[in-house]
Design a protein around this motif. Structure first.
Motif, PDB file in Angstrom:
ATOM      1  N   ASP A 117       1.043  -1.144  -0.010  1.00  0.00           N
ATOM      2  CA  ASP A 117       0.027   0.242   0.203  1.00  0.00           C
ATOM      3  C   ASP A 117       0.873   1.207  -0.134  1.00  0.00           C
ATOM      4  O   ASP A 117       0.767   2.219  -0.567  1.00  0.00           O
ATOM      5  CB  ASP A 117      -1.057  -0.015   1.163  1.00  0.00           C
ATOM      6  CG  ASP A 117      -2.184  -0.875   1.028  1.00  0.00           C
ATOM      7  OD1 ASP A 117      -2.416  -1.555   0.072  1.00  0.00           O
ATOM      8  OD2 ASP A 117      -2.475  -1.319   2.036  1.00  0.00           O
ATOM      9  N   ARG A 118       1.817   1.368   0.771  1.00  0.00           N
ATOM     10  CA  ARG A 118       2.916   2.408   0.938  1.00  0.00           C
ATOM     11  C   ARG A 118       3.487   2.714  -0.610  1.00  0.00           C
ATOM     12  O   ARG A 118       3.786   3.922  -0.792  1.00  0.00           O
ATOM     13  CB  ARG A 118       3.774   2.232   1.922  1.00  0.00           C
ATOM     14  CG  ARG A 118       3.184   2.447   3.357  1.00  0.00           C
ATOM     15  CD  ARG A 118       4.088   2.041   4.295  1.00  0.00           C
ATOM     16  NE  ARG A 118       4.729   3.577   4.600  1.00  0.00           N
ATOM     17  CZ  ARG A 118       6.135   3.408   5.064  1.00  0.00           C
ATOM     18  NH1 ARG A 118       6.487   2.406   5.774  1.00  0.00           N
ATOM     19  NH2 ARG A 118       6.801   4.635   5.151  1.00  0.00           N
ATOM     20  N   LEU A 119       3.837   1.513  -1.202  1.00  0.00           N
ATOM     21  CA  LEU A 119       4.582   1.607  -2.437  1.00  0.00           C
ATOM     22  C   LEU A 119       3.341   2.316  -3.484  1.00  0.00           C
ATOM     23  O   LEU A 119       3.966   2.964  -4.376  1.00  0.00           O
ATOM     24  CB  LEU A 119       5.235   0.387  -2.981  1.00  0.00           C
ATOM     25  CG  LEU A 119       6.348  -0.284  -2.340  1.00  0.00           C
ATOM     26  CD1 LEU A 119       6.622  -1.577  -2.939  1.00  0.00           C
ATOM     27  CD2 LEU A 119       7.426   0.552  -3.185  1.00  0.00           C
ATOM     28  N   ALA A 120       2.250   1.931  -3.555  1.00  0.00           N
ATOM     29  CA  ALA A 120       1.192   2.293  -4.307  1.00  0.00           C
ATOM     30  C   ALA A 120       0.893   3.500  -4.113  1.00  0.00           C
ATOM     31  O   ALA A 120       0.603   4.316  -5.089  1.00  0.00           O
ATOM     32  CB  ALA A 120       0.120   1.515  -4.386  1.00  0.00           C
ATOM     33  N   THR A 121       1.020   4.110  -2.967  1.00  0.00           N
ATOM     34  CA  THR A 121       0.593   5.470  -2.830  1.00  0.00           C
ATOM     35  C   THR A 121       1.850   6.358  -2.894  1.00  0.00           C
ATOM     36  O   THR A 121       1.759   7.469  -2.605  1.00  0.00           O
ATOM     37  CB  THR A 121      -0.047   5.982  -1.421  1.00  0.00           C
ATOM     38  OG1 THR A 121       0.888   5.255  -0.453  1.00  0.00           O
ATOM     39  CG2 THR A 121      -1.348   5.077  -1.395  1.00  0.00           C
ATOM     40  N   ALA A 122       3.009   6.019  -3.300  1.00  0.00           N
ATOM     41  CA  ALA A 122       4.299   6.576  -3.445  1.00  0.00           C
ATOM     42  C   ALA A 122       4.588   7.266  -2.088  1.00  0.00           C
ATOM     43  O   ALA A 122       5.541   8.105  -2.262  1.00  0.00           O
ATOM     44  CB  ALA A 122       4.173   7.791  -4.654  1.00  0.00           C
ATOM     45  N   ASP A 123       4.325   6.732  -0.994  1.00  0.00           N
ATOM     46  CA  ASP A 123       4.745   7.141   0.244  1.00  0.00           C
ATOM     47  C   ASP A 123       5.853   6.200   0.565  1.00  0.00           C
ATOM     48  O   ASP A 123       6.749   7.160   1.126  1.00  0.00           O
ATOM     49  CB  ASP A 123       3.600   6.450   1.330  1.00  0.00           C
ATOM     50  CG  ASP A 123       4.021   7.214   2.935  1.00  0.00           C
ATOM     51  OD1 ASP A 123       4.631   8.096   2.750  1.00  0.00           O
ATOM     52  OD2 ASP A 123       3.502   6.324   3.784  1.00  0.00           O
ATOM     53  N   VAL A 124       6.300   5.373   0.014  1.00  0.00           N
ATOM     54  CA  VAL A 124       7.682   4.900   0.163  1.00  0.00           C
ATOM     55  C   VAL A 124       8.063   4.287  -1.419  1.00  0.00           C
ATOM     56  O   VAL A 124       7.254   4.062  -2.364  1.00  0.00           O
ATOM     57  CB  VAL A 124       7.691   3.494   0.902  1.00  0.00           C
ATOM     58  CG1 VAL A 124       8.913   2.629   0.658  1.00  0.00           C
ATOM     59  CG2 VAL A 124       7.504   3.834   2.245  1.00  0.00           C
ATOM     60  N   ARG A 125       9.483   4.603  -1.736  1.00  0.00           N
ATOM     61  CA  ARG A 125       9.796   4.373  -3.050  1.00  0.00           C
ATOM     62  C   ARG A 125      11.153   3.339  -2.856  1.00  0.00           C
ATOM     63  O   ARG A 125      11.849   3.388  -1.739  1.00  0.00           O
ATOM     64  CB  ARG A 125      10.614   5.522  -3.563  1.00  0.00           C
ATOM     65  CG  ARG A 125       9.470   6.451  -4.029  1.00  0.00           C
ATOM     66  CD  ARG A 125       8.803   5.747  -5.357  1.00  0.00           C
ATOM     67  NE  ARG A 125       8.279   6.665  -6.248  1.00  0.00           N
ATOM     68  CZ  ARG A 125       7.629   6.319  -7.152  1.00  0.00           C
ATOM     69  NH1 ARG A 125       7.216   5.225  -7.423  1.00  0.00           N
ATOM     70  NH2 ARG A 125       7.186   7.227  -8.252  1.00  0.00           N
ATOM     71  N   LEU A 126      10.965   2.179  -3.572  1.00  0.00           N
ATOM     72  CA  LEU A 126      12.174   1.348  -3.636  1.00  0.00           C
ATOM     73  C   LEU A 126      13.201   1.748  -4.520  1.00  0.00           C
ATOM     74  O   LEU A 126      13.000   2.322  -5.679  1.00  0.00           O
ATOM     75  CB  LEU A 126      11.930  -0.155  -3.927  1.00  0.00           C
ATOM     76  CG  LEU A 126      11.251  -0.759  -2.936  1.00  0.00           C
ATOM     77  CD1 LEU A 126      10.865  -2.493  -3.763  1.00  0.00           C
ATOM     78  CD2 LEU A 126      11.792  -1.239  -1.990  1.00  0.00           C
ATOM     79  N   SER A 127      14.636   1.898  -4.049  1.00  0.00           N
ATOM     80  CA  SER A 127      15.641   1.948  -4.738  1.00  0.00           C
ATOM     81  C   SER A 127      16.683   1.048  -4.663  1.00  0.00           C
ATOM     82  O   SER A 127      16.862   0.328  -4.014  1.00  0.00           O
ATOM     83  CB  SER A 127      16.181   3.468  -4.423  1.00  0.00           C
ATOM     84  OG  SER A 127      16.541   3.593  -3.145  1.00  0.00           O
ATOM     85  N   VAL A 128      17.638   0.972  -5.948  1.00  0.00           N
ATOM     86  CA  VAL A 128      18.849   0.025  -5.563  1.00  0.00           C
ATOM     87  C   VAL A 128      20.095   1.228  -5.751  1.00  0.00           C
ATOM     88  O   VAL A 128      20.119   2.107  -6.354  1.00  0.00           O
ATOM     89  CB  VAL A 128      18.808  -0.852  -6.850  1.00  0.00           C
ATOM     90  CG1 VAL A 128      17.709  -1.700  -6.625  1.00  0.00           C
ATOM     91  CG2 VAL A 128      18.679   0.041  -7.968  1.00  0.00           C
ATOM     92  N   LEU A 129      21.051   0.409  -4.831  1.00  0.00           N
ATOM     93  CA  LEU A 129      22.458   1.022  -5.245  1.00  0.00           C
ATOM     94  C   LEU A 129      22.992   0.702  -6.702  1.00  0.00           C
ATOM     95  O   LEU A 129      22.773  -0.105  -7.208  1.00  0.00           O
ATOM     96  CB  LEU A 129      23.239   0.557  -4.060  1.00  0.00           C
ATOM     97  CG  LEU A 129      23.183   0.704  -2.644  1.00  0.00           C
ATOM     98  CD1 LEU A 129      23.930   0.183  -1.663  1.00  0.00           C
ATOM     99  CD2 LEU A 129      23.035   2.043  -2.559  1.00  0.00           C
TER     100      LEU A 129
END
Length: 172
Positions: A96-108
Protein backbone atom coordinates in the motif's frame (compact mmCIF):
# COMPACT_ATOMS: atom_id res chain seq x y z
CA UNK A 1 -13.92 -125.56 53.52
CA UNK A 2 -10.80 -126.75 52.06
CA UNK A 3 -7.53 -124.99 52.18
CA UNK A 4 -7.82 -124.29 48.52
CA UNK A 5 -11.12 -122.56 49.04
CA UNK A 6 -9.70 -120.65 51.97
CA UNK A 7 -6.78 -119.59 49.83
CA UNK A 8 -9.09 -118.58 47.01
CA UNK A 9 -11.27 -116.62 49.46
CA UNK A 10 -8.21 -114.96 50.90
CA UNK A 11 -7.02 -114.08 47.41
CA UNK A 12 -10.40 -112.68 46.57
CA UNK A 13 -10.38 -110.64 49.74
CA UNK A 14 -6.93 -109.32 48.92
CA UNK A 15 -8.04 -108.44 45.41
CA UNK A 16 -11.06 -106.58 46.76
CA UNK A 17 -8.91 -104.74 49.28
CA UNK A 18 -6.35 -103.89 46.61
CA UNK A 19 -9.04 -102.70 44.26
CA UNK A 20 -10.54 -100.59 47.04
CA UNK A 21 -7.11 -99.30 47.95
CA UNK A 22 -6.42 -98.48 44.30
CA UNK A 23 -9.76 -96.68 44.09
CA UNK A 24 -9.00 -94.68 47.22
CA UNK A 25 -5.52 -93.93 45.93
CA UNK A 26 -7.02 -92.81 42.64
CA UNK A 27 -9.46 -90.53 44.42
CA UNK A 28 -6.67 -89.04 46.56
CA UNK A 29 -4.54 -88.45 43.48
CA UNK A 30 -7.54 -86.96 41.69
CA UNK A 31 -8.14 -84.66 44.66
CA UNK A 32 -4.46 -83.62 44.76
CA UNK A 33 -4.38 -83.03 41.00
CA UNK A 34 -7.58 -81.00 41.19
CA UNK A 35 -6.06 -78.89 43.95
CA UNK A 36 -2.90 -78.30 41.88
CA UNK A 37 -4.94 -77.43 38.80
CA UNK A 38 -7.02 -75.05 40.87
CA UNK A 39 -3.88 -73.35 42.23
CA UNK A 40 -2.42 -73.09 38.73
CA UNK A 41 -5.66 -71.62 37.42
CA UNK A 42 -5.57 -69.03 40.21
CA UNK A 43 -1.96 -68.15 39.43
CA UNK A 44 -2.78 -67.95 35.74
CA UNK A 45 -5.68 -65.61 36.47
CA UNK A 46 -3.39 -63.41 38.60
CA UNK A 47 -0.88 -63.28 35.73
CA UNK A 48 -3.63 -62.32 33.29
CA UNK A 49 -4.87 -59.61 35.66
CA UNK A 50 -1.34 -58.19 36.04
CA UNK A 51 -0.80 -58.26 32.28
CA UNK A 52 -4.12 -56.50 31.71
CA UNK A 53 -3.25 -53.83 34.26
CA UNK A 54 0.17 -53.20 32.68
CA UNK A 55 -1.40 -53.03 29.22
CA UNK A 56 -4.05 -50.57 30.43
CA UNK A 57 -1.35 -48.41 32.05
CA UNK A 58 0.62 -48.45 28.80
CA UNK A 59 -2.46 -47.39 26.83
CA UNK A 60 -3.10 -44.54 29.27
CA UNK A 61 0.55 -43.42 29.02
CA UNK A 62 0.41 -43.53 25.21
CA UNK A 63 -2.84 -41.55 25.19
CA UNK A 64 -1.31 -38.96 27.51
CA UNK A 65 1.73 -38.64 25.24
CA UNK A 66 -0.49 -38.31 22.17
CA UNK A 67 -2.64 -35.68 23.85
CA UNK A 68 0.42 -33.70 24.95
CA UNK A 69 1.84 -33.89 21.42
CA UNK A 70 -1.45 -32.77 19.91
CA UNK A 71 -1.62 -29.82 22.31
CA UNK A 72 1.96 -28.85 21.53
CA UNK A 73 1.24 -29.06 17.80
CA UNK A 74 -1.87 -26.91 18.22
CA UNK A 75 0.17 -24.25 20.05
CA UNK A 76 2.86 -24.35 17.37
CA UNK A 77 0.20 -24.10 14.66
CA UNK A 78 -1.25 -21.02 16.32
CA UNK A 79 2.22 -19.46 16.56
CA UNK A 80 3.03 -20.14 12.91
CA UNK A 81 -0.38 -18.91 11.79
CA UNK A 82 0.14 -15.68 13.75
CA UNK A 83 3.63 -15.30 12.28
CA UNK A 84 2.27 -15.85 8.77
CA UNK A 85 -0.61 -13.41 9.31
CA UNK A 86 1.76 -10.77 10.69
CA UNK A 87 4.11 -11.19 7.71
CA UNK A 88 1.19 -10.91 5.28
CA UNK A 89 -0.09 -7.81 7.08
CA UNK A 90 3.38 -6.21 6.87
CA UNK A 91 3.63 -7.08 3.17
CA UNK A 92 0.20 -5.60 2.48
CA UNK A 93 1.11 -2.39 4.32
CA UNK A 94 4.35 -2.10 2.35
CA UNK A 95 2.49 -2.74 -0.93
CA UNK A 96 0.00 0.00 0.00
CA UNK A 97 2.81 2.41 0.83
CA UNK A 98 4.47 1.63 -2.50
CA UNK A 99 1.20 2.16 -4.36
CA UNK A 100 0.63 5.57 -2.78
CA UNK A 101 4.25 6.59 -3.44
CA UNK A 102 4.68 7.02 0.31
CA UNK A 103 7.73 4.76 0.00
CA UNK A 104 9.95 4.15 -3.00
CA UNK A 105 12.25 1.22 -3.60
CA UNK A 106 15.68 2.08 -4.90
CA UNK A 107 18.84 0.19 -5.69
CA UNK A 108 22.47 1.10 -5.20
CA UNK A 109 24.36 1.76 -8.39
CA UNK A 110 27.97 0.76 -8.78
CA UNK A 111 29.81 4.07 -9.03
CA UNK A 112 32.80 2.40 -10.70
CA UNK A 113 30.69 0.95 -13.54
CA UNK A 114 31.44 3.17 -16.53
CA UNK A 115 29.23 1.13 -18.83
CA UNK A 116 26.15 2.34 -17.02
CA UNK A 117 24.87 5.52 -18.51
CA UNK A 118 22.62 6.26 -15.61
CA UNK A 119 23.11 9.86 -14.58
CA UNK A 120 21.79 9.73 -11.06
CA UNK A 121 23.12 12.53 -8.86
CA UNK A 122 25.68 11.34 -6.32
CA UNK A 123 24.51 13.67 -3.60
CA UNK A 124 21.73 12.35 -1.43
CA UNK A 125 18.78 14.41 -0.40
CA UNK A 126 17.95 15.58 3.10
CA UNK A 127 15.80 12.52 3.67
CA UNK A 128 18.30 9.90 2.50
CA UNK A 129 20.12 7.61 4.88
CA UNK A 130 23.01 6.52 2.65
CA UNK A 131 25.35 9.45 1.96
CA UNK A 132 27.17 10.03 -1.32
CA UNK A 133 25.98 6.78 -2.89
CA UNK A 134 24.36 6.67 -6.29
CA UNK A 135 20.86 5.18 -6.22
CA UNK A 136 18.18 4.56 -8.80
CA UNK A 137 14.48 4.31 -7.97
CA UNK A 138 12.59 1.32 -9.25
CA UNK A 139 9.42 1.57 -11.25
CA UNK A 140 6.43 1.05 -8.87
CA UNK A 141 5.21 -1.97 -10.88
CA UNK A 142 8.63 -3.62 -10.59
CA UNK A 143 8.75 -2.75 -6.91
CA UNK A 144 5.36 -4.44 -6.43
CA UNK A 145 6.61 -7.58 -8.20
CA UNK A 146 9.77 -7.65 -6.09
CA UNK A 147 7.68 -7.24 -2.97
CA UNK A 148 5.44 -10.12 -4.12
CA UNK A 149 8.46 -12.36 -4.65
CA UNK A 150 9.93 -11.53 -1.26
CA UNK A 151 6.50 -12.06 0.32
CA UNK A 152 6.27 -15.51 -1.26
CA UNK A 153 9.76 -16.24 0.05
CA UNK A 154 8.79 -15.11 3.55
CA UNK A 155 5.69 -17.32 3.43
CA UNK A 156 7.79 -20.27 2.27
CA UNK A 157 10.27 -19.78 5.11
CA UNK A 158 7.46 -19.59 7.67
CA UNK A 159 5.86 -22.74 6.23
CA UNK A 160 9.22 -24.53 6.24
CA UNK A 161 9.80 -23.64 9.90
CA UNK A 162 6.30 -24.91 10.71
CA UNK A 163 7.02 -28.22 8.95
CA UNK A 164 10.36 -28.59 10.72
CA UNK A 165 8.75 -27.91 14.12
CA UNK A 166 6.06 -30.50 13.32
CA UNK A 167 8.63 -33.14 12.38
CA UNK A 168 10.72 -32.40 15.50
CA UNK A 169 7.64 -32.70 17.69
CA UNK A 170 6.43 -35.94 16.10
CA UNK A 171 9.86 -37.59 16.09
CA UNK A 172 10.29 -37.24 19.88
Amino acid sequence: MTSMQKLAGLLMLMLVLMAGSAGVTWQVQDWRMGKKLSEQAGLHQEDLTRISMVAAAQVRADQSKRLATEQQLAIQDQQHTKELTDAQRTQAALRDRLATADVRLSVLIDATDTASSCNVPAASGAVGVVHATRRAQLDPAHAQRILGITGDGDNAIIALRACQAYVRTISR
